[in-house]
Design an enzyme around this catalytic site. Structure first.
Site, PDB file in Angstrom:
ATOM      1  N   ARG A  47       0.810  -1.226   0.000  1.00  0.00           N
ATOM      2  CA  ARG A  47       0.000   0.000   0.000  1.00  0.00           C
ATOM      3  C   ARG A  47       0.845   1.279   0.000  1.00  0.00           C
ATOM      4  NH1 ARG A  47      -5.160  -1.219   3.964  1.00  0.00           N
ATOM      5  NH2 ARG A  47      -5.910  -3.062   2.885  1.00  0.00           N
ATOM      6  N   ASP A 148     -14.985   9.172  10.861  1.00  0.00           N
ATOM      7  CA  ASP A 148     -13.918   8.231  10.497  1.00  0.00           C
ATOM      8  C   ASP A 148     -12.584   8.969  10.588  1.00  0.00           C
ATOM      9  OD1 ASP A 148     -14.125   5.307   8.931  1.00  0.00           O
ATOM     10  OD2 ASP A 148     -12.196   6.324   8.685  1.00  0.00           O
TER      11      ASP A 148
HETATM   12  C1  LIG Z   1     -13.912  -2.060   8.158  1.00  0.00           C
HETATM   13  S1  LIG Z   1     -14.449  -0.389   8.248  1.00  0.00           S
HETATM   14  C2  LIG Z   1     -15.998  -0.590   9.063  1.00  0.00           C
HETATM   15  C3  LIG Z   1     -17.091   0.259   8.450  1.00  0.00           C
HETATM   16  C4  LIG Z   1     -18.490   0.078   9.036  1.00  0.00           C
HETATM   17  N1  LIG Z   1     -18.518   0.450  10.422  1.00  0.00           N
HETATM   18  C5  LIG Z   1     -18.987  -1.322   8.834  1.00  0.00           C
HETATM   19  O1  LIG Z   1     -19.134  -2.056   9.801  1.00  0.00           O
HETATM   20  O2  LIG Z   1     -19.243  -1.697   7.685  1.00  0.00           O
HETATM   21  C6  LIG Z   1     -13.391   0.246   9.540  1.00  0.00           C
HETATM   22  C7  LIG Z   1     -13.263   1.771   9.522  1.00  0.00           C
HETATM   23  O3  LIG Z   1     -12.674   2.189  10.761  1.00  0.00           O
HETATM   24  C8  LIG Z   1     -11.891   3.328  10.509  1.00  0.00           C
HETATM   25  N2  LIG Z   1     -10.953   3.513  11.631  1.00  0.00           N
HETATM   26  C9  LIG Z   1      -9.867   2.777  11.967  1.00  0.00           C
HETATM   27  N3  LIG Z   1      -9.271   3.283  13.049  1.00  0.00           N
HETATM   28  C10 LIG Z   1      -9.985   4.375  13.426  1.00  0.00           C
HETATM   29  C11 LIG Z   1      -9.868   5.336  14.468  1.00  0.00           C
HETATM   30  N4  LIG Z   1      -8.865   5.278  15.354  1.00  0.00           N
HETATM   31  N5  LIG Z   1     -10.766   6.331  14.541  1.00  0.00           N
HETATM   32  C12 LIG Z   1     -11.785   6.410  13.645  1.00  0.00           C
HETATM   33  N6  LIG Z   1     -11.947   5.531  12.626  1.00  0.00           N
HETATM   34  C13 LIG Z   1     -11.078   4.529  12.524  1.00  0.00           C
HETATM   35  C14 LIG Z   1     -11.217   3.012   9.187  1.00  0.00           C
HETATM   36  O4  LIG Z   1     -10.756   4.171   8.544  1.00  0.00           O
HETATM   37  C15 LIG Z   1     -12.341   2.289   8.430  1.00  0.00           C
HETATM   38  O5  LIG Z   1     -13.042   3.164   7.581  1.00  0.00           O
END
Ligand SMILES: C[S@@+](CC[C@H](N)C(=O)[O-])C[C@H]1O[C@@H](n2cnc3c(N)ncnc32)[C@H](O)[C@@H]1O
Length: 287
Positions: A47, A148
């Protein structure tokens, strides 16, 4: 049994040593709370290679020196965008949306019904919530905040514009009411109606220290993000979020996640659905 020989993957353009990888592990942990296992070395090199190309660096060591400099916050954000996993889809884990409908249909007018899609990724979760609330409560009296840590996914979320191959989970009546099918140059896409797009406020916020001024919520969706955190970070994130939950509010986590051993401040009402175990202090009750 004969084993079919797999072709060897092409060699990575830039090699990363264990010590360099450890530096990136520490950096993303400090920035986002994300624990990258040693097995994620290929993911990181894959990445980030284009960022080395972009800057003309010939090693991960040189990129690390650049990205960790105080003044290079913009590059750090790009790195976070690249190292977060953003997989999501409409009406993922549909039982949660049945539960939302159940609770929202009992909501009495007065205060707006407020939902937080924490870790909202590209917005499909927040718009799924919006479709259910618009269908259950009507046009007024509800609010959604989506947050996010990745600015790239937040931009996509704000657009409300998706490829048609993403719509499988959307119940047909809601699809017909709240999504517009693209024509001409927009063939093969859908746009969430303006009415819903205007009702969802997408903001940058890090779960490690949520932004102030979000208000309090009837429901918090914290789904499929704790899988990236170690137990201590999960504890911290839950403690950061709970003050935003109304006394009778609900916290929803992903189906493969658990709060066992993480907190005693919530009790399960159904699998992966929790409410507070104790009353919240009066100042955290209403927006
Ligand atoms: C796999 S997605 C989940 C999306 C949605 N909640 C779902 O269940 O389909 C995980 C998201 O968490 C966000 N993320 C990871 N660490 C984070 C943090 N410390 N604060 C806010 N968002 C975070 C990532 O950018 C990503 O968009």
């Amino acid at each position: 049994m004969k084993r079919r020989l797999q072709p060897a993957p092409p060699p990575a353009k830039y090699q990363i040593s264990d010590a360099e990888f450890a530096q990136f592990q520490k950096l993303i942990f400090n920035l986002a709370g994300i624990s990258l296992s040693n097995g994620k070395k290929d993911l990181v090199t894959g990445r980030l290679t284009r960022r080395l190309d972009h800057h003309g660096f010939d090693s991960f060591a040189a990129y690390y020196r650049y990205v960790s400099k105080e003044e290079n916050a913009h590059e750090r954000q790009i790195m976070v965008d690249l190292l977060t996993t953003n997989e999501t889809y409409f009406f993922r884990e549909p039982k949660h949306f049945d539960f939302l409908r159940e609770v929202a249909s009992r909501h009495r007018p007065g205060f707006p019904f407020r939902v937080w899609s924490a870790a909202s990724s590209t917005g499909e979760e927040a718009y799924s919530i919006a479709m259910v609330l618009a269908d259950t409560i009507g046009a007024a009296n509800w609010e959604i905040v989506g947050t996010d840590i990745s600015s790239r996914v937040l931009d996509k979320a704000r657009s409300g514009h998706y490829s048609l191959d993403r719509i499988d989970g959307i119940p047909r009546p809601l699809l017909q009411k709240y999504c517009l099918k693209g024509n001409g140059q927009y063939e093969g896409t859908l746009l969430v109606t303006r009415e819903l797009r205007q009702r969802v406020d997408f903001r940058y916020s890090n779960l490690m220290a949520p932004a102030k001024g979000l208000g309090s919520f009837d429901m918090i969706f914290l789904r499929n993000v704790m899988i990236y955190f170690d137990p201590e970070t999960k504890r911290k994130v839950i403690n950061n979020l709970l003050p935003y939950l109304k006394a009778d509010g609900h916290l929803l986590i992903g189906h493969s996640e658990t709060l066992n051993g993480i907190t005693n401040d919530v009790v399960a009402v159904r699998p992966t659905i929790y409410r507070r175990a104790t009353q919240s202090p009066p100042q955290a009750q209403q927006k």
